[in-house]
Write an enzyme that holds these catalytic residues in place. Structure first.
Site, PDB file in Angstrom:
ATOM      1  N   ARG A 178      24.027 -21.662  -7.569  1.00 30.09           N
ATOM      2  CA  ARG A 178      24.743 -21.854  -8.830  1.00 30.09           C
ATOM      3  C   ARG A 178      24.028 -22.922  -9.673  1.00 30.09           C
ATOM      4  O   ARG A 178      23.463 -23.892  -9.119  1.00 30.09           O
ATOM      5  CB  ARG A 178      26.150 -22.336  -8.490  1.00 30.09           C
TER       6      ARG A 178
ATOM      7  N   THR B  26      28.110 -10.551 -15.872  1.00 28.73           N
ATOM      8  CA  THR B  26      27.502 -11.046 -14.645  1.00 28.73           C
ATOM      9  C   THR B  26      26.987  -9.786 -13.968  1.00 28.73           C
ATOM     10  O   THR B  26      27.204  -8.694 -14.475  1.00 28.73           O
ATOM     11  CB  THR B  26      28.587 -11.789 -13.841  1.00 28.73           C
TER      12      THR B  26
ATOM     13  N   ASN C 238      26.368 -16.118 -17.222  1.00 28.41           N
ATOM     14  CA  ASN C 238      27.712 -16.281 -17.746  1.00 28.41           C
ATOM     15  C   ASN C 238      27.963 -15.251 -18.840  1.00 28.41           C
ATOM     16  O   ASN C 238      28.178 -14.102 -18.538  1.00 28.41           O
ATOM     17  CB  ASN C 238      27.986 -17.701 -18.229  1.00 28.41           C
TER      18      ASN C 238
ATOM     19  N   SER D  81      33.059 -21.089 -10.123  1.00 27.15           N
ATOM     20  CA  SER D  81      32.753 -19.675 -10.391  1.00 27.15           C
ATOM     21  C   SER D  81      33.828 -18.774  -9.793  1.00 27.15           C
ATOM     22  O   SER D  81      34.592 -19.185  -8.922  1.00 27.15           O
ATOM     23  CB  SER D  81      31.410 -19.325  -9.764  1.00 27.15           C
TER      24      SER D  81
ATOM     25  N   GLY E  82      32.657  -9.530 -13.776  1.00 30.08           N
ATOM     26  CA  GLY E  82      33.996  -9.416 -14.359  1.00 30.08           C
ATOM     27  C   GLY E  82      34.720 -10.738 -14.500  1.00 30.08           C
ATOM     28  O   GLY E  82      35.934 -10.763 -14.713  1.00 30.08           O
ATOM     29  N   GLY E  83      33.995 -11.870 -14.357  1.00 30.09           N
ATOM     30  CA  GLY E  83      34.628 -13.178 -14.555  1.00 30.09           C
ATOM     31  C   GLY E  83      35.842 -13.324 -13.668  1.00 30.09           C
ATOM     32  O   GLY E  83      35.787 -13.056 -12.455  1.00 30.09           O
TER      33      GLY E  83
HETATM   34  N1  GLY Z   1      30.236 -17.090 -15.092  1.00 33.78           N
HETATM   35  C1  GLY Z   1      31.177 -16.328 -14.383  1.00 33.78           C
HETATM   36  C2  GLY Z   1      31.459 -16.873 -13.026  1.00 33.78           C
HETATM   37  O1  GLY Z   1      30.620 -17.529 -12.436  1.00 33.78           O
HETATM   38  O2  GLY Z   1      32.521 -16.675 -12.522  1.00 33.78           O
END
Ligand code: GLY
Length: 602
Positions: free
Chosen positions: A131, A412, A432, A483, A504-505
């Protein structure tokens, strides 16, 4: 009916193709595989003939020796070629990550980060956190003005929005520990795609045309990703156009020749740091040099005769997935039926409680103490369930936490790889937002992430997709932002069973949850489960969103009568890329028909 159509995500338009899934015998042909497979393990039963459970009737790709499922046909082909050349699943995964950085610039990346869950053929599990991190000069209030108000857009687009990228270091670490082919071999396909070009799909072309204005304004004087610097419609990209990325090819060659130092030091680091100075960003050469991904203990959790191997914090996804599965484990979902009102009700109530916990407790474990074991313990989950009632939806305001998370980006990407020995990789990686901060590094040719927006930039203030957090996810120098990515592997009776994940966040965890349950509780094939229409609830706002067709009229009416607020999406949920090990030991690759996702196996 109290259902509103909402434009849920600001994405390209998708044509909704709904087809019933009948028992059928289908011949699937790929470049490598021609197999007869029987689909129809799962039979939808509903009295309402207008409701169909599947987005499409795509069938899975079957292979015995290896499988790759990713967001782009070119990247899946690269992974397959690496497997056929004698590479293992990690070799193929590294090659796919770099290939996606070329052919899928909206989310594939070297300027972003991600998570890898790996299970080797002997059953040992690993997870790698690559990350992004906040730059060393980041401060908690860097996106606020002198009155403490959020300065709109600063964490979303432009140079200040980026965290220090982790993808290249992650791939170096993964390959160093588990790769079999040489580093040069796994980099070469991406270099070829960048230097010789590849034909754009229609979706690729639409995506680049959509950001033409940003490319011109955020990157003045640079011609990256533009068909022409003249902003006329006649110079829009079209399907079949060749996208050549000469500077990106050179960057990839430096990474190929020098490994980590080809990105975090020398020419690439200098170009990146200069770009930051040019645009008043914060990332320095020192930040780059100091970036390191981390091997973390994966979450291992039993569910019936399955074992879930998933991502620990810095992702919230693994804890959330296990919580949701354990909340619903005691209920006879299979007997009730797929997306019947009782099934949906217990799943919504599980999701509500899990997202409240996410907002309250989760952040970078190197900075905050995350009570992971407690959050997933049966005792704790039992106490969280005591206010569940069949008669009425739980009021989210009464569930502790007290902030209102919104939605993150679909931009993503996830890919799954299994090799012939049974080594399995599950990777979710991201910039992101789509094309990240939209900043392209001059001279190096790649997009930077806008991952800083995944921090809670001000307690109680929504981020790009309405997400609100708290102190656990506040900005601090060198800290990783929370995340939702949930790369996951399942074992059944101790053997490799499923590799699963999606973009899908904040909807990632609920899509993964449903995709797993569709197979293990409802008896779907992997592809049926990916095709299956999905729904999502995340505590606050207190409503359930669902893909058109996911619920029958009977389910909708039953849920409404118990106080559930339902919103039908005009868009879709998830872009799953999964692999299932079938009872005969062959692999079923399942890619999402909602986009260009493709499975390739042999
Ligand atoms: N940027 C989306 C996530 O890492 O959940």
């Amino acid at each position: 009916m109290n259902i509103r159509l909402v434009p849920y995500y600001c994405l390209l338009g998708f044509t909704l193709v709904v087809a019933s899934c009948k028992t059928q015998s289908t011949t699937t042909t790929t470049a490598d595989t021609k197999v007869k497979q029987s689909q129809g393990v799962y039979q939808y039963r509903d009295e309402d003939p207008t409701v169909k459970p599947f987005f499409s009737d795509r069938v899975g790709v079957i292979g015995r020796n290896g499988m790759v499922a990713s967001a782009h046909p070119e990247a899946s082909q690269v992974g397959l070629a690496i497997l056929k050349a004698g590479g293992n699943a990690v070799d193929a995964a590294v090659a796919v990550q770099f290939a996606l950085a070329v052919v899928y610039p909206g989310a594939g990346n070297i300027g972003g980060g991600g998570f890898m869950v790996y299970r080797d053929k002997a059953g040992k599990a690993y997870s790698l956190d690559y990350r992004e991190k906040a730059p060393g000069r980041a401060t908690q209030n860097m996106y606020l003005d002198s009155l403490g108000n959020v300065r709109p857009g600063l964490s979303i687009s432009g140079h200040l929005a980026s965290g220090v990228p982790g993808s290249v270091d992650g791939m170096v670490e993964a390959h160093k520990r588990f790769g079999k082919l040489t580093w040069a071999q796994v980099l070469q396909p991406a270099i070829d795609l960048a230097s010789k070009g590849f034909p754009l799909t229609e979706r690729d072309a639409l995506g680049l045309n959509r950001i033409k204005t940003d490319l011109n304004t955020i990157n003045p004087g640079k011609a990256y990703f533009l068909k022409s610097v003249a902003p006329a419609d006649t110079v829009s990209w079209h399907k079949g156009d060749l996208l050549i990325q000469a500077d990106l090819a050179k960057t990839l060659q430096r990474i190929q020749a020098q490994g980590r130092a080809g990105f975090y030091e020398g020419e690439t680091a200098r170009l990146l740091a200069e770009e930051m100075v040019r645009g008043k960003g914060l990332i320095t050469e020192e930040d780059l040099k100091n970036y390191h991904s981390i091997w973390r203990d994966p979450i291992l959790a039993a569910y019936k005769n399955y074992n879930v191997i998933t991502m620990p914090p810095t992702s919230s996804g693994g804890i959330a997935l296990v919580q949701m599965m354990r909340f619903t484990e005691p209920y006879p979902l299979r007997k009730w039926g797929w997306n019947k009102d009782s099934t949906v009700q217990v799943m919504i109530e599980a999701e509500r409680r899990v997202y409240a916990d996410r907002a309250k407790f989760l952040g970078d474990p190197d900075f905050v103490k995350v009570p992971a074991t407690q959050l997933m313990s049966p005792e704790y989950l039992r106490t969280r369930w005591t206010d569940f009632s069949w008669a009425k939806a739980t009021d989210s305001r009464a569930v502790r936490g007290g902030t209102i998370p919104g939605y993150e980006s679909l931009e993503t990407t996830h890919f799954s790889v299994v090799d012939k020995e049974g080594n399995a990789v599950s990777i979710t990686t991201t910039l992101n937002g789509g094309y990240g901060s939209r900043v392209v590094i001059g001279g190096a040719g790649f997009f930077m992430n806008n991952e800083m927006d995944d921090f809670s930039i001000k307690p109680g203030s929504p981020n790009m997709y309405g997400l609100i957090g708290n102190q656990a996810n506040a900005i601090a120098p060198h800290k990783r932002m929370l995340s939702s990515m949930t790369p996951t592997i399942l074992e059944k009776d101790g053997k490799l069973f499923m590799v699963v994940g999606t973009p899908g966040g904040s909807t990632i965890m609920t899509s993964v949850y449903q995709t797993i349950l569709n197979v293990i509780e409802h008896g779907m094939t992997m592809q049926q489960s990916v095709n299956a229409l999905k729904f999502h609830h995340q505590w606050l706002p207190d409503k359930t969103i669902f893909e058109n067709g996911a619920f029958s009229t009977a389910t909708i009416e039953a849920l409404k009568s118990r106080g559930y607020i339902l919103e039908q999406l005009s868009n879709t949920l998830g872009r799953m890329d999964c692999v299932l090990v079938r009872p005969d030991g062959s692999y079923e690759g399942a890619s999402d028909p909602r986009a260009d996702n493709t499975a390739r196996g042999y």
